[in-house]
Design a protein around this motif. Structure first.
Motif, PDB file in Angstrom:
ATOM      1  N   GLU A   1      88.430  45.533  17.686  1.00  0.00           N
ATOM      2  CA  GLU A   1      89.257  45.795  18.866  1.00  0.00           C
ATOM      3  C   GLU A   1      88.713  44.997  20.052  1.00  0.00           C
TER       4      GLU A   1
ATOM      5  N   ASP B   1     105.474  46.236  10.155  1.00  0.00           N
ATOM      6  CA  ASP B   1     104.584  47.349   9.840  1.00  0.00           C
ATOM      7  C   ASP B   1     104.903  47.833   8.424  1.00  0.00           C
TER       8      ASP B   1
ATOM      9  N   TYR C   1     102.099  39.784   9.918  1.00  0.00           N
ATOM     10  CA  TYR C   1     102.799  38.839  10.774  1.00  0.00           C
ATOM     11  C   TYR C   1     103.481  37.794   9.895  1.00  0.00           C
TER      12      TYR C   1
ATOM     13  N   LYS D   1     108.319  49.110   6.928  1.00  0.00           N
ATOM     14  CA  LYS D   1     109.311  49.053   7.998  1.00  0.00           C
ATOM     15  C   LYS D   1     109.989  47.684   8.000  1.00  0.00           C
TER      16      LYS D   1
ATOM     17  N   SER E   1      92.716  42.130  21.132  1.00  0.00           N
ATOM     18  CA  SER E   1      93.430  42.862  20.079  1.00  0.00           C
ATOM     19  C   SER E   1      93.379  44.373  20.290  1.00  0.00           C
ATOM     20  N   LYS E   2      94.507  45.003  20.044  1.00  0.00           N
ATOM     21  CA  LYS E   2      94.639  46.458  20.119  1.00  0.00           C
ATOM     22  C   LYS E   2      94.782  47.014  18.704  1.00  0.00           C
ATOM     23  N   LEU E   3      94.439  48.273  18.542  1.00  0.00           N
ATOM     24  CA  LEU E   3      94.625  48.914  17.230  1.00  0.00           C
ATOM     25  C   LEU E   3      96.078  48.815  16.788  1.00  0.00           C
ATOM     26  N   SER E   4      96.993  48.875  17.751  1.00  0.00           N
ATOM     27  CA  SER E   4      98.427  48.836  17.444  1.00  0.00           C
ATOM     28  C   SER E   4      98.895  47.446  16.991  1.00  0.00           C
ATOM     29  N   ASP E   5      98.028  46.448  17.099  1.00  0.00           N
ATOM     30  CA  ASP E   5      98.390  45.110  16.615  1.00  0.00           C
ATOM     31  C   ASP E   5      98.242  44.996  15.100  1.00  0.00           C
ATOM     32  N   SER E   6      97.665  45.996  14.468  1.00  0.00           N
ATOM     33  CA  SER E   6      97.524  45.982  13.007  1.00  0.00           C
ATOM     34  C   SER E   6      98.910  45.956  12.370  1.00  0.00           C
ATOM     35  N   ALA E   7      99.169  44.925  11.602  1.00  0.00           N
ATOM     36  CA  ALA E   7     100.493  44.730  11.007  1.00  0.00           C
ATOM     37  C   ALA E   7     100.437  43.474  10.141  1.00  0.00           C
TER      38      ALA E   7
ATOM     39  N   ARG F   1     106.871  40.540  13.296  1.00  0.00           N
ATOM     40  CA  ARG F   1     105.825  41.502  12.954  1.00  0.00           C
ATOM     41  C   ARG F   1     106.462  42.551  12.033  1.00  0.00           C
TER      42      ARG F   1
END
Lengths: 113, 112
Positions: free
Chosen positions: B15, B39, B86, B42, B78-84, B37
């Motif tokens: 992070e 998830d 690409y 999704k 980077s944020k935890l929410s960027d986990s995905a 992006r």
């Protein structure tokens, strides 16, 4: 403003059966594209509809067919289902007019047993 | 050779760190480029279009190198929410209107 909607969300079919998936585009969008996404892969282009006609087609057999209605909504039909047709089917809409940006619906997860 | 190729990763990123990754495309006639992006389980969501001059959207910077036929994405802070995952996406333009070619995706995992 509703985004792209698809129905159903999940579907289980038996090999050899036929299936119809539905898509309503984002408001103001007149072009609908369909994609197949297998697990661990990127989406693969099936075809695109504009003005109720198929405008582009990817490398999918004739078992895959579609339709677009005057209100721009669209259907994807798959005949004689194979086990390999199990995938996430995504619909994407775009406003046309030179924009290539596409916006995806949540998809229909099809399982063929 | 696939039309669009990506390193599948995963890229494990602490992070706050910066991560960058590329995508190569084989068709020199390609005209439009995007990063999406996705998830887990999704639909893909448009992150940004990629312009010839390069472009930035907050912490995300995209570059296009036509000579070497690659696109890059850089994520700062980077944020935890960027986990995905690409997805690199290419369109060949007027002869393939709307026929987006997707890479298989690069997985990014941001850790605390």
């Amino acid at each position: 403003d509703a985004g792209v909607t698809q129905s159903p969300t999940h579907l289980i079919k038996t090999r050899g059966q036929q299936v119809t998936l539905r898509c309503s585009p984002k408001s103001g969008h007149d072009t609908v594209s369909w994609y197949q996404q297998a697990l661990g892969q990127g989406p693969q282009f099936i075809f695109q509809y504009y003005e109720e006609e198929e405008r582009q087609r990817g490398n999918f057999p004739d078992r895959f067919s579609g339709h677009q209605f005057p209100n721009y909504s669209s259907e994807l039909n798959v005949n004689a289902l194979l086990l390999g047709d199990s995938a996430l089917y995504l619909c994407a809409s775009s406003p046309g007019g030179g924009s290539y940006e596409q916006y995806f619906g949540p998809g229909t997860r099809l399982t063929v047993t | 050779r696939k039309e669009v190729e990506q390193d599948p990763g995963p890229f494990n990123v602490p992070e706050g760190a910066t991560v960058a990754f590329n995508c190569t495309y084989s068709n020199s006639a390609s005209q439009s480029f995007f990063w999406y992006r996705q998830d887990c389980r999704k639909e893909p969501k448009l992150l940004m279009s990629v312009y010839s001059s390069g472009n930035e959207d907050g912490r995300f910077t995209a570059q296009l190198n036509r000579a070497s036929q690659y696109i890059s994405l850089l994520i700062r802070d980077s944020k935890l929410s960027d986990s995905a995952t690409y997805l690199c996406v290419v369109n060949r333009g007027t002869d393939s209107w709307g026929k987006l070619q997707f890479g298989a995706g690069t997985q990014v995992v941001v850790t605390p």
